[in-house]
Design a protein around this motif. Structure first.
Motif, PDB file in Angstrom:
ATOM      1  N   GLY A  99       0.835  -1.191   0.000  1.00 34.20           N
ATOM      2  CA  GLY A  99       0.000   0.000   0.000  1.00 34.20           C
ATOM      3  C   GLY A  99       0.872   1.244   0.000  1.00 34.20           C
ATOM      4  O   GLY A  99       2.050   1.198   0.376  1.00 34.20           O
ATOM      5  N   HIS A 100       0.314   2.359  -0.457  1.00 34.19           N
ATOM      6  CA  HIS A 100       1.029   3.629  -0.359  1.00 34.19           C
ATOM      7  C   HIS A 100       0.065   4.784  -0.592  1.00 34.19           C
ATOM      8  O   HIS A 100      -1.109   4.592  -0.895  1.00 34.19           O
ATOM      9  N   ARG A 101       0.597   5.966  -0.454  1.00 31.86           N
ATOM     10  CA  ARG A 101      -0.166   7.185  -0.720  1.00 31.86           C
ATOM     11  C   ARG A 101       0.830   8.224  -1.222  1.00 31.86           C
ATOM     12  O   ARG A 101       1.934   8.336  -0.682  1.00 31.86           O
ATOM     13  N   GLY A 123      -5.019   6.073   1.505  1.00 30.46           N
ATOM     14  CA  GLY A 123      -4.085   5.265   0.709  1.00 30.46           C
ATOM     15  C   GLY A 123      -4.765   4.265  -0.210  1.00 30.46           C
ATOM     16  O   GLY A 123      -5.993   4.183  -0.273  1.00 30.46           O
ATOM     17  N   HIS A 124      -3.955   3.531  -0.937  1.00 30.57           N
ATOM     18  CA  HIS A 124      -4.415   2.479  -1.844  1.00 30.57           C
ATOM     19  C   HIS A 124      -3.223   1.543  -2.042  1.00 30.57           C
ATOM     20  O   HIS A 124      -2.217   1.708  -1.344  1.00 30.57           O
ATOM     21  N   GLY A 125      -3.302   0.583  -2.945  1.00 29.51           N
ATOM     22  CA  GLY A 125      -2.166  -0.341  -3.093  1.00 29.51           C
ATOM     23  C   GLY A 125      -2.071  -0.967  -4.468  1.00 29.51           C
ATOM     24  O   GLY A 125      -2.942  -0.754  -5.318  1.00 29.51           O
ATOM     25  N   HIS A 126      -1.001  -1.727  -4.680  1.00 28.61           N
ATOM     26  CA  HIS A 126      -0.735  -2.345  -5.984  1.00 28.61           C
ATOM     27  C   HIS A 126      -0.138  -3.737  -5.830  1.00 28.61           C
ATOM     28  O   HIS A 126       0.481  -4.043  -4.810  1.00 28.61           O
ATOM     29  N   ASN A 127      -0.265  -4.548  -6.898  1.00 31.00           N
ATOM     30  CA  ASN A 127       0.542  -5.763  -7.032  1.00 31.00           C
ATOM     31  C   ASN A 127       1.760  -5.378  -7.848  1.00 31.00           C
ATOM     32  O   ASN A 127       1.674  -5.214  -9.067  1.00 31.00           O
TER      33      ASN A 127
HETATM   34 ZN   LIG Z   1      -0.340   3.958  -6.316  1.00 33.69          ZN
END
Ligand SMILES: [Zn+2]
Ligand SMILES: [Zn+2]
Length: 281
Positions: free
Chosen positions: A161-163, A186-190
């Motif tokens: 996750g990050h912001r 925040g949100h996140g990625h693979n």
């Molecule tokens: Zn992002």
């Protein structure tokens, strides 16, 4: 096809074959084999579907509208590589591997020597690079520009996750710059991380670096520390940084460059299929 920039055109062709191999030297003890080949040491064979991507370069012949007939390239690869390796045991049936470990690296050396041999490729379309994939997570490349220096790439994944925000900017400025990525929760990625190292394979193991060792270093230094974490708060080297994919890629490159015992040539970090960043040595 891509334009090479010198008036020539590059053409890449994919061909496939399947081979068996094993990492086991009969003159060594079980312990010595284990030490040399790591977790893949076994007196029994396994196998792979290999893909070769051969790139040739040349001038388009106005008479045929091609650099050369693709069939000519296919015929050379089929005669010199596919017919020798396909559905065979590399250890037992391919003479090149009589005295060499059938590693991806040595298989690349075999392919390079066969496809750059005088008279192999059509003179109007010499090979300028190739890529050999052994597994979806492991491939190698060699190219003419680097005088056929070898590199191998291993692919890893982590989800984090990050912001995106910069404390020096106002809320309006942050929102304008980062849009939805500024979302306070925040949100996140693979993430997909490709690690490319270069050098010469060890004459005994046939490997540029033991994949056990590479996996262990990348996992302990990056994957285990980043996976299912929040990059802005859980990862000390990224805390209080702007965690764009560019910044994360640079940080990862610098860590791995310090820790790997071989030359780190490149890392490629994919945040989403639409965002891919690369840092090279
Ligand atoms: Zn992002
Ligand atoms: Zn294998």
């Amino acid at each position: 096809m891509v334009v090479a920039g010198n008036g020539k055109v590059r053409m890449a062709r994919k061909l496939v074959f399947s081979s068996g191999h094993r990492y086991w030297s009969p003159e060594l003890s079980a312990d010595e084999n284990q030490a040399l080949y790591g977790r893949w040491a076994s007196p029994y064979s396994h196998g792979h579907n290999y893909s070769i991507f051969v790139t040739v370069e040349g001038v388009v012949d106005p008479k045929i509208g091609m650099v050369c007939n693709i069939k000519k390239i296919d015929d050379v690869v089929k005669e010199r590589i596919i017919s020798v390796c396909d559905q065979k045991s590399l250890n037992d049936e391919v003479p090149y591997f009589k005295d060499r470990a059938p590693s991806l690296e040595n298989l690349m050396k075999f392919i390079q020597s066969e496809l750059t041999a005088p008279g192999a490729m059509p003179p109007e379309a010499p090979m300028v690079n190739f890529r050999l994939e052994e597994m979806p997570t492991f491939y190698g490349e060699m190219n003419l520009t680097d005088t056929w220096k070898m590199n191998i790439t291993r692919i890893y994944n982590f989800s984090a996750g990050h912001r995106l925000h910069n404390d020096d900017l106002s809320e309006t400025e942050n929102l304008e710059l980062y849009g939805k990525c500024f979302n306070p929760a925040g949100h996140g990625h693979n993430y997909i991380l490709e690690v490319t190292v270069e050098g010469e394979p060890d004459p005994k193991s046939g490997m540029l670096i033991s994949l056990d060792k590479l996996d262990e270093i990348v996992s302990s230094e990056i994957i285990d520390r980043y996976d299912h974490k929040n990059l802005n708060v859980d990862v000390p080297e990224l805390a209080y940084k702007i965690t764009t994919c560019e910044v994360v890629a640079q940080v990862v490159f610098n860590i791995l460059k310090e820790k790997l015992p071989v030359k780190l040539a490149r890392i490629r970090l994919q945040e989403t299929p639409k965002n891919i960043f690369e840092v090279a040595a």
